[in-house]
Scaffold this active site. Structure first.
Site, PDB file in Angstrom:
ATOM      1  N   ASP A  30       0.925  -1.339   0.071  1.00 20.21           N
ATOM      2  CA  ASP A  30      -0.061   0.064  -0.151  1.00 20.21           C
ATOM      3  C   ASP A  30       0.954   1.145  -0.043  1.00 20.21           C
ATOM      4  O   ASP A  30       2.008   1.229   0.622  1.00 20.21           O
ATOM      5  CB  ASP A  30      -0.903   0.078   1.214  1.00 20.21           C
ATOM      6  CG  ASP A  30      -2.300   0.808   0.881  1.00 20.21           C
ATOM      7  OD1 ASP A  30      -3.160   0.379   0.742  1.00 20.21           O
ATOM      8  OD2 ASP A  30      -2.219   2.037   0.799  1.00 20.21           O
ATOM      9  N   THR A  86     -11.452   2.634  -7.272  1.00 21.15           N
ATOM     10  CA  THR A  86     -12.254   3.226  -8.599  1.00 21.15           C
ATOM     11  C   THR A  86     -13.246   4.023  -8.117  1.00 21.15           C
ATOM     12  O   THR A  86     -14.514   3.619  -8.276  1.00 21.15           O
ATOM     13  CB  THR A  86     -12.555   2.140  -9.378  1.00 21.15           C
ATOM     14  OG1 THR A  86     -13.361   1.110  -8.481  1.00 21.15           O
ATOM     15  CG2 THR A  86     -11.338   1.350 -10.155  1.00 21.15           C
ATOM     16  N   PHE A 152     -16.410 -10.229  -5.399  1.00 24.67           N
ATOM     17  CA  PHE A 152     -18.022 -10.083  -5.127  1.00 24.67           C
ATOM     18  C   PHE A 152     -18.054 -10.274  -3.641  1.00 24.67           C
ATOM     19  O   PHE A 152     -19.184 -10.165  -3.195  1.00 24.67           O
ATOM     20  CB  PHE A 152     -18.666 -11.277  -5.870  1.00 24.67           C
ATOM     21  CG  PHE A 152     -18.324 -10.930  -7.281  1.00 24.67           C
ATOM     22  CD1 PHE A 152     -19.572 -10.187  -8.060  1.00 24.67           C
ATOM     23  CD2 PHE A 152     -17.581 -11.882  -8.009  1.00 24.67           C
ATOM     24  CE1 PHE A 152     -19.525 -10.313  -9.464  1.00 24.67           C
ATOM     25  CE2 PHE A 152     -17.545 -11.826  -9.539  1.00 24.67           C
ATOM     26  CZ  PHE A 152     -18.580 -10.943  -9.944  1.00 24.67           C
ATOM     27  N   LYS A 207     -19.207  -7.914 -13.186  1.00 22.52           N
ATOM     28  CA  LYS A 207     -19.291  -7.000 -11.710  1.00 22.52           C
ATOM     29  C   LYS A 207     -20.261  -5.931 -11.950  1.00 22.52           C
ATOM     30  O   LYS A 207     -20.873  -5.897 -10.890  1.00 22.52           O
ATOM     31  CB  LYS A 207     -17.728  -6.462 -11.896  1.00 22.52           C
ATOM     32  CG  LYS A 207     -17.796  -5.912 -10.440  1.00 22.52           C
ATOM     33  CD  LYS A 207     -18.068  -6.758  -9.172  1.00 22.52           C
ATOM     34  CE  LYS A 207     -18.069  -5.895  -7.944  1.00 22.52           C
ATOM     35  NZ  LYS A 207     -18.403  -6.480  -6.881  1.00 22.52           N
ATOM     36  N   PHE A 252     -31.826  -9.484  -0.672  1.00 23.04           N
ATOM     37  CA  PHE A 252     -31.898  -8.159  -0.837  1.00 23.04           C
ATOM     38  C   PHE A 252     -33.380  -7.730  -1.225  1.00 23.04           C
ATOM     39  O   PHE A 252     -33.721  -6.964  -1.957  1.00 23.04           O
ATOM     40  CB  PHE A 252     -31.309  -8.028  -2.320  1.00 23.04           C
ATOM     41  CG  PHE A 252     -29.835  -7.845  -2.075  1.00 23.04           C
ATOM     42  CD1 PHE A 252     -29.080  -9.030  -1.654  1.00 23.04           C
ATOM     43  CD2 PHE A 252     -29.180  -6.682  -2.124  1.00 23.04           C
ATOM     44  CE1 PHE A 252     -27.765  -8.880  -1.435  1.00 23.04           C
ATOM     45  CE2 PHE A 252     -27.857  -6.387  -1.718  1.00 23.04           C
ATOM     46  CZ  PHE A 252     -26.979  -7.653  -1.385  1.00 23.04           C
ATOM     47  N   ALA A 255     -36.642  -3.995   2.997  1.00 22.32           N
ATOM     48  CA  ALA A 255     -36.985  -2.628   2.626  1.00 22.32           C
ATOM     49  C   ALA A 255     -36.117  -1.780   3.783  1.00 22.32           C
ATOM     50  O   ALA A 255     -35.981  -2.160   4.783  1.00 22.32           O
ATOM     51  CB  ALA A 255     -38.387  -2.183   2.680  1.00 22.32           C
ATOM     52  N   GLY A 256     -35.354  -0.589   3.299  1.00 14.85           N
ATOM     53  CA  GLY A 256     -34.815   0.141   4.180  1.00 14.85           C
ATOM     54  C   GLY A 256     -34.674   1.530   3.586  1.00 14.85           C
ATOM     55  O   GLY A 256     -35.400   2.231   3.039  1.00 14.85           O
ATOM     56  N   CYS A 263     -19.856   0.418  -2.756  1.00 15.52           N
ATOM     57  CA  CYS A 263     -19.959   0.043  -4.257  1.00 15.52           C
ATOM     58  C   CYS A 263     -20.928   0.089  -4.902  1.00 15.52           C
ATOM     59  O   CYS A 263     -21.238   0.880  -6.204  1.00 15.52           O
ATOM     60  CB  CYS A 263     -19.945  -1.802  -4.311  1.00 15.52           C
ATOM     61  SG  CYS A 263     -18.095  -2.301  -3.608  1.00 15.52           S
ATOM     62  N   LYS A 266     -21.417   3.967  -6.270  1.00 14.51           N
ATOM     63  CA  LYS A 266     -20.292   4.256  -7.363  1.00 14.51           C
ATOM     64  C   LYS A 266     -20.779   3.740  -8.497  1.00 14.51           C
ATOM     65  O   LYS A 266     -20.591   4.188  -9.711  1.00 14.51           O
ATOM     66  CB  LYS A 266     -19.099   4.361  -7.011  1.00 14.51           C
ATOM     67  CG  LYS A 266     -18.408   3.150  -6.660  1.00 14.51           C
ATOM     68  CD  LYS A 266     -17.059   3.145  -6.400  1.00 14.51           C
ATOM     69  CE  LYS A 266     -16.489   1.769  -6.138  1.00 14.51           C
ATOM     70  NZ  LYS A 266     -16.300   1.062  -7.210  1.00 14.51           N
TER      71      LYS A 266
HETATM   72  N1  LIG Z   1     -15.354  -2.775  -0.643  1.00 20.49           N
HETATM   73  C1  LIG Z   1     -15.845  -3.834  -1.040  1.00 20.49           C
HETATM   74  O1  LIG Z   1     -16.832  -4.326  -0.392  1.00 20.49           O
HETATM   75  C2  LIG Z   1     -15.621  -4.164  -2.674  1.00 20.49           C
HETATM   76  C3  LIG Z   1     -16.190  -5.381  -3.029  1.00 20.49           C
HETATM   77  C4  LIG Z   1     -15.905  -5.738  -4.287  1.00 20.49           C
HETATM   78  C5  LIG Z   1     -15.353  -5.024  -5.290  1.00 20.49           C
HETATM   79  N2  LIG Z   1     -14.668  -3.856  -4.658  1.00 20.49           N
HETATM   80  C6  LIG Z   1     -13.950  -3.018  -5.775  1.00 20.49           C
HETATM   81  O2  LIG Z   1     -12.466  -3.246  -5.126  1.00 20.49           O
HETATM   82  C7  LIG Z   1     -11.729  -2.028  -5.184  1.00 20.49           C
HETATM   83  C8  LIG Z   1     -11.046  -1.610  -4.050  1.00 20.49           C
HETATM   84  O3  LIG Z   1     -12.038  -1.267  -3.122  1.00 20.49           O
HETATM   85  P1  LIG Z   1     -11.806  -1.175  -1.674  1.00 20.49           P
HETATM   86  O4  LIG Z   1     -13.020  -0.878  -0.836  1.00 20.49           O
HETATM   87  O5  LIG Z   1     -10.917  -2.205  -1.233  1.00 20.49           O
HETATM   88  O6  LIG Z   1     -10.920   0.382  -1.789  1.00 20.49           O
HETATM   89  P2  LIG Z   1     -10.088   1.046  -0.447  1.00 20.49           P
HETATM   90  O7  LIG Z   1     -10.145   2.585  -0.855  1.00 20.49           O
HETATM   91  O8  LIG Z   1     -10.688   0.436   0.736  1.00 20.49           O
HETATM   92  O9  LIG Z   1      -8.415   0.697  -0.789  1.00 20.49           O
HETATM   93  C9  LIG Z   1      -7.648   1.028  -1.574  1.00 20.49           C
HETATM   94  C10 LIG Z   1      -6.324   0.956  -1.124  1.00 20.49           C
HETATM   95  O10 LIG Z   1      -5.258   0.948  -2.278  1.00 20.49           O
HETATM   96  C11 LIG Z   1      -4.350   1.865  -1.939  1.00 20.49           C
HETATM   97  N3  LIG Z   1      -3.642   2.168  -3.116  1.00 20.49           N
HETATM   98  C12 LIG Z   1      -4.090   3.101  -4.092  1.00 20.49           C
HETATM   99  N4  LIG Z   1      -3.270   3.228  -4.926  1.00 20.49           N
HETATM  100  C13 LIG Z   1      -2.125   2.568  -4.952  1.00 20.49           C
HETATM  101  C14 LIG Z   1      -0.888   2.241  -5.541  1.00 20.49           C
HETATM  102  N5  LIG Z   1      -0.472   2.711  -6.755  1.00 20.49           N
HETATM  103  N6  LIG Z   1       0.056   1.593  -4.812  1.00 20.49           N
HETATM  104  C15 LIG Z   1      -0.350   0.871  -3.657  1.00 20.49           C
HETATM  105  N7  LIG Z   1      -1.723   1.169  -2.838  1.00 20.49           N
HETATM  106  C16 LIG Z   1      -2.435   1.950  -3.490  1.00 20.49           C
HETATM  107  C17 LIG Z   1      -4.976   2.926  -0.886  1.00 20.49           C
HETATM  108  O11 LIG Z   1      -3.920   3.494  -0.303  1.00 20.49           O
HETATM  109  C18 LIG Z   1      -5.916   2.060  -0.381  1.00 20.49           C
HETATM  110  O12 LIG Z   1      -5.443   1.547   0.874  1.00 20.49           O
HETATM  111  C19 LIG Z   1     -12.703  -0.956  -6.107  1.00 20.49           C
HETATM  112  O13 LIG Z   1     -12.705  -1.005  -7.073  1.00 20.49           O
HETATM  113  C20 LIG Z   1     -13.960  -1.449  -5.570  1.00 20.49           C
HETATM  114  O14 LIG Z   1     -15.142  -1.123  -6.319  1.00 20.49           O
HETATM  115  C21 LIG Z   1     -15.047  -3.349  -3.450  1.00 20.49           C
END
Ligand SMILES: NC(=O)c1ccc[n+]([C@@H]2O[C@H](COP(=O)([O-])OP(=O)(O)OC[C@H]3O[C@@H](n4cnc5c(N)ncnc54)[C@H](O)[C@@H]3O)[C@@H](O)[C@H]2O)c1
Length: 443
Positions: A30, A86, A152, A207, A252, A255-256, A263, A266
């Site tokens: 990270d 993202t 997922f 996705k 799913f 109701a809420g 996710c 966005k």
């Molecule tokens: N949160 C969920 O439940 C979930 C579920 C499925 C898919 N996703 C997808 O997964 C992706 C990540 O989501 P998240 O919630 O884990 O994000 P997050 O924001 O919690 O974590 C992202 C991490 O990436 C790090 N980062 C960014 N650029 C970097 C780089 N160049 N080098 C090293 N580290 C870097 C950031 O510091 C951060 O800690 C997104 O695209 C999201 O849509 C999320």
């Protein structure tokens, strides 16, 4: 397999930890030095049940480590996963791909031998081709393949979801990369979990389509709930009645106060933008985005109604602020729309959440954070259930009602019922799509 995981957020950390539990050697990277310092000290930066124990056992076994040095983690790895954020881009609601493309550039600069670059982040169709092109341009001699492997998992049950998935989707176009992915997911192949192999574009689309469908299902039942209120039906019974139909399914359909989280908001917006850009508008998804905003505003009207038309001078106790239970994630939580409306209207808002305070403090200025429901209820004019944490499900309602100035409840998760509230001494109760008690009915 040697794996580098870029990004240690909810997805990257869980995936990295679980891959190490499969027996692979994983380095989680990270760019946030505070996160790496915490992880190296054995602490988990997010709240995800069970993650700390799986993490600790794999660190001890020597299979899992953390680093701020992407180049060192990538060099010599069989596969590097991109699991960076993202988020919605300001202004146009497109998925912001700057973190993904920056990671791709760093990978291109660091890799020296054949490597599979796997995109785990949720990315619009064609992004993997862009990643492919960017790496090829930055490092023309590098042998590599790009794979789309969307995730997922659900926050709150992420370990289980990763270890026992409904399916794994792998968008892959070469035999060499397919073999690497099969090796990485071997423990799941062996236990017969379905692995869906597709081209890159289909994997990317799966996705977004999955998330948009789930958001649609929630929004559908939220609209039905609003109509139930008007016609005197009970949405809980309706959801049960339709959910038993195997073609519909019972998940799913709760109701809420509108969907939130990291996710659905966005991803629905991004998918709507993708449709518009390709002159193939997704009218259902666009309506879902719009209706979900209206659902949140409808919640504010409900609360206002319970406060005699004005929040000014009222004391409100809110149970739960995270977008759902068993996470500390506050991203796009309905609380971020509903609570500021009450604070802005002059209410004194007390807030209690088992895990949300650390994230929530900066996001919810002007609220008072409390820890005990019963003392916080003293003198309150309204109780609001906003997140259905287990500990809010079996409260002593009569004790709460007797200490409130005016015992009124907005049950935005349908945890209780009008009968239970009335029995406990509440003079007003309003849930979602269910029979209510208005104060005028009670007197
Ligand atoms: N949160 C969920 O439940 C979930 C579920 C499925 C898919 N996703 C997808 O997964 C992706 C990540 O989501 P998240 O919630 O884990 O994000 P997050 O924001 O919690 O974590 C992202 C991490 O990436 C790090 N980062 C960014 N650029 C970097 C780089 N160049 N080098 C090293 N580290 C870097 C950031 O510091 C951060 O800690 C997104 O695209 C999201 O849509 C999320």
């Amino acid at each position: 397999m040697k794996i580098a995981m870029i990004g240690t957020g909810y997805v990257g950390l869980v995936s990295g930890v679980c891959f190490s539990d499969f027996g692979h050697n994983v380095i989680c990277v990270d760019k946030n030095p505070d996160k790496i310092a915490m992880l190296e000290a054995g602490r988990v930066p997010i709240y995800e049940p069970g993650l700390d124990a799986v993490m600790a056992r794999n660190v001890t076994a020597g299979r899992l480590s953390f680093s701020g040095d992407l180049a060192q983690a990538v060099d010599g790895a069989d596969a590097v996963f991109i699991a960076v954020g993202t988020p919605s881009r300001r202004g146009d609601h497109h998925a912001d791909l700057s973190y993904v493309m920056a990671a791709a550039q760093e990978i291109a600069a660091a890799a020296t031998g054949y490597i599979v670059v796997v995109t785990k982040s949720t990315v619009p169709v064609s992004t993997n081709r862009k990643v492919q092109a960017a790496i090829a341009e930055a490092n023309p001699n590098l042998e590599f393949d790009v794979v789309s492997n969307p995730e997922f998992l659900r926050e709150g049950s992420a370990i289980n979801d990763f270890m026992m998935p409904d399916r794994v989707v792998v968008g892959v176009e070469t035999e060499r990369a397919r073999k690497v992915m099969a090796e990485i997911y071997r423990p799941l192949y062996l236990r017969d979990f379905p692995i869906v192999t597709t081209d890159l574009e289909s994997a990317e689309m799966i996705k977004y389509a999955a998330n948009a469908f789930l958001a649609t299902k929630i929004t559908f039942i939220n609209e039905i709930a609003a109509l139930c209120e008007k016609v005197g039906a009970d949405v809980k019974q309706v959801a049960k009645g339709i959910g038993m139909d195997g073609r519909i399914g019972n998940k799913f359909l709760h109701a809420g106060p509108g969907y939130g989280g990291s996710c659905f908001p966005k991803d629905t917006r991004a998918l709507a933008r993708i449709g518009q850009e390709h002159a193939s508008p997704l009218q259902i998804v666009e309506a879902v985005v719009k209706v979900n905003e209206e659902v949140k505003r409808r919640m504010i009207d409900k609360l206002l109604d319970l406060c005699d038309g004005s929040f000014n001078g009222k004391t409100v106790l809110v149970l739960g602020v995270t977008f759902k239970p068993n996470t500390d994630d506050m991203r796009d939580a309905p609380a971020l729309t509903i609570i500021p409306a009450m604070v802005g209207g002059g209410a004194k808002v007390r807030v209690i959440d088992p895990q949300g305070r650390q994230e929530g403090e900066a996001l919810l200025p002007g609220v008072e954070w409390v820890s005990d429901v019963y003392t916080a209820a003293e003198g309150a004019d309204l109780l609001v259930t906003l997140t259905q944490w287990n500990e809010f499900r079996a409260l002593e309602l009569s004790r709460i009602a007797s200490s409130m100035a005016v015992p009124r409840m907005a049950d935005l998760r349908n945890i209780y019922s009008a009968e239970a509230a009335a029995e406990a001494g509440f003079v007003a109760y309003d849930g979602i799509g269910r029979p209510r008690i208005a104060e005028r009915d009670a007197v």
